[in-house]
Write an enzyme that holds these catalytic residues in place. Sequence first.
Site, PDB file in Angstrom:
ATOM      1  CG  ASP A  31      -8.541  -2.223   1.943  1.00  0.00           C
ATOM      2  OD1 ASP A  31      -7.922  -3.280   2.101  1.00  0.00           O
ATOM      3  OD2 ASP A  31      -8.845  -1.755   0.814  1.00  0.00           O
ATOM      4  CB  ILE A  32      -7.442   2.475  -0.749  1.00  0.00           C
ATOM      5  CG1 ILE A  32      -7.594   3.869  -1.320  1.00  0.00           C
ATOM      6  CG2 ILE A  32      -7.283   1.430  -1.830  1.00  0.00           C
ATOM      7  CD1 ILE A  32      -6.335   4.399  -2.001  1.00  0.00           C
ATOM      8  CD  GLU A  97      -5.266  -6.811  -4.977  1.00  0.00           C
ATOM      9  OE1 GLU A  97      -5.049  -5.668  -4.538  1.00  0.00           O
ATOM     10  OE2 GLU A  97      -6.347  -7.176  -5.453  1.00  0.00           O
ATOM     11  CB  VAL A  98       0.065  -5.512  -0.643  1.00  0.00           C
ATOM     12  CG1 VAL A  98       1.267  -4.766  -0.076  1.00  0.00           C
ATOM     13  CG2 VAL A  98      -0.815  -4.578  -1.472  1.00  0.00           C
ATOM     14  CG  HIS A 102      -1.898  -7.023   4.404  1.00  0.00           C
ATOM     15  ND1 HIS A 102      -0.983  -7.397   3.441  1.00  0.00           N
ATOM     16  CD2 HIS A 102      -3.123  -7.205   3.833  1.00  0.00           C
ATOM     17  CE1 HIS A 102      -1.614  -7.774   2.357  1.00  0.00           C
ATOM     18  NE2 HIS A 102      -2.926  -7.677   2.567  1.00  0.00           N
ATOM     19  CG  HIS A 104      -7.663  -8.056   4.762  1.00  0.00           C
ATOM     20  ND1 HIS A 104      -8.031  -7.089   3.844  1.00  0.00           N
ATOM     21  CD2 HIS A 104      -6.649  -8.756   4.176  1.00  0.00           C
ATOM     22  CE1 HIS A 104      -7.285  -7.206   2.761  1.00  0.00           C
ATOM     23  NE2 HIS A 104      -6.436  -8.207   2.934  1.00  0.00           N
TER      24      HIS A 104
HETATM   25  P1  5GP Z   1      -4.396  -8.243  -0.139  1.00  0.00           P
HETATM   26  O1  5GP Z   1      -5.285  -8.554  -1.291  1.00  0.00           O
HETATM   27  O2  5GP Z   1      -2.939  -8.142  -0.537  1.00  0.00           O
HETATM   28  O3  5GP Z   1      -4.615  -9.152   1.045  1.00  0.00           O
HETATM   29  O4  5GP Z   1      -4.845  -6.833   0.392  1.00  0.00           O
HETATM   30  C1  5GP Z   1      -4.316  -5.639  -0.048  1.00  0.00           C
HETATM   31  C2  5GP Z   1      -5.316  -4.574   0.297  1.00  0.00           C
HETATM   32  O5  5GP Z   1      -4.677  -3.321   0.160  1.00  0.00           O
HETATM   33  C3  5GP Z   1      -6.547  -4.560  -0.615  1.00  0.00           C
HETATM   34  O6  5GP Z   1      -7.725  -4.801   0.157  1.00  0.00           O
HETATM   35  C4  5GP Z   1      -6.515  -3.159  -1.234  1.00  0.00           C
HETATM   36  O7  5GP Z   1      -7.802  -2.587  -1.339  1.00  0.00           O
HETATM   37  C5  5GP Z   1      -5.615  -2.387  -0.289  1.00  0.00           C
HETATM   38  N1  5GP Z   1      -4.882  -1.311  -0.934  1.00  0.00           N
HETATM   39  C6  5GP Z   1      -4.299  -1.356  -2.163  1.00  0.00           C
HETATM   40  N2  5GP Z   1      -3.672  -0.177  -2.415  1.00  0.00           N
HETATM   41  C7  5GP Z   1      -3.862   0.602  -1.310  1.00  0.00           C
HETATM   42  C8  5GP Z   1      -3.454   1.927  -0.980  1.00  0.00           C
HETATM   43  O8  5GP Z   1      -2.759   2.627  -1.733  1.00  0.00           O
HETATM   44  N3  5GP Z   1      -3.849   2.414   0.232  1.00  0.00           N
HETATM   45  C9  5GP Z   1      -4.602   1.662   1.101  1.00  0.00           C
HETATM   46  N4  5GP Z   1      -4.940   2.241   2.259  1.00  0.00           N
HETATM   47  N5  5GP Z   1      -5.006   0.407   0.813  1.00  0.00           N
HETATM   48  C10 5GP Z   1      -4.627  -0.118  -0.376  1.00  0.00           C
END
Ligand code: 5GP
Length: 113
Positions: A31-32, A97-98, A102, A104
């Site tokens: 995660d970034i 967000e994405v 996925h 974590h």
């Molecule tokens: P969500 O909130 O959708 O469950 O998790 C999305 C995750 O993707 C977040 O923890 C965020 O930090 C990570 N993320 C967002 N943009 C990028 C990216 O460009 N590269 C990587 N490796 N992780 C990302």
Amino acid sequence: MTEHTLFHKIRDREIPATVVFEDDEVMAFKDIHPKAPTHLLFIAKKDTDFVPSIDDLTEKTAHVPGLLILKAQAFAKEHGIVGYQLKFHVGKAGGQEVFYLHLHFLSEQKIEA
Ligand code: 5GP
């Protein structure tokens, strides 16, 4: 409809990520914005396994969360990680967000990748 989320681009190596595990079915990358010493994201690679969110699961894709969890479990064993957290954020209101399903993987233990 062809989906093209950020994680499709990472899967297809159109944008860089630190990939720590990959086989025919699953990819895991760092995660970034890590929220723990180890913070990885596990995704299913096959287009037929694509689902935006837990909210969108159907009988056809119901196996995908289990697949991700099994790969995360194997990864932990291989790297000697004895304690970890697995999380799915579900929907915008659940912190997602994405919209590419996925898992974590968070641990206080650090991996060498
Ligand atoms: P969500 O909130 O959708 O469950 O998790 C999305 C995750 O993707 C977040 O923890 C965020 O930090 C990570 N993320 C967002 N943009 C990028 C990216 O460009 N590269 C990587 N490796 N992780 C990302």
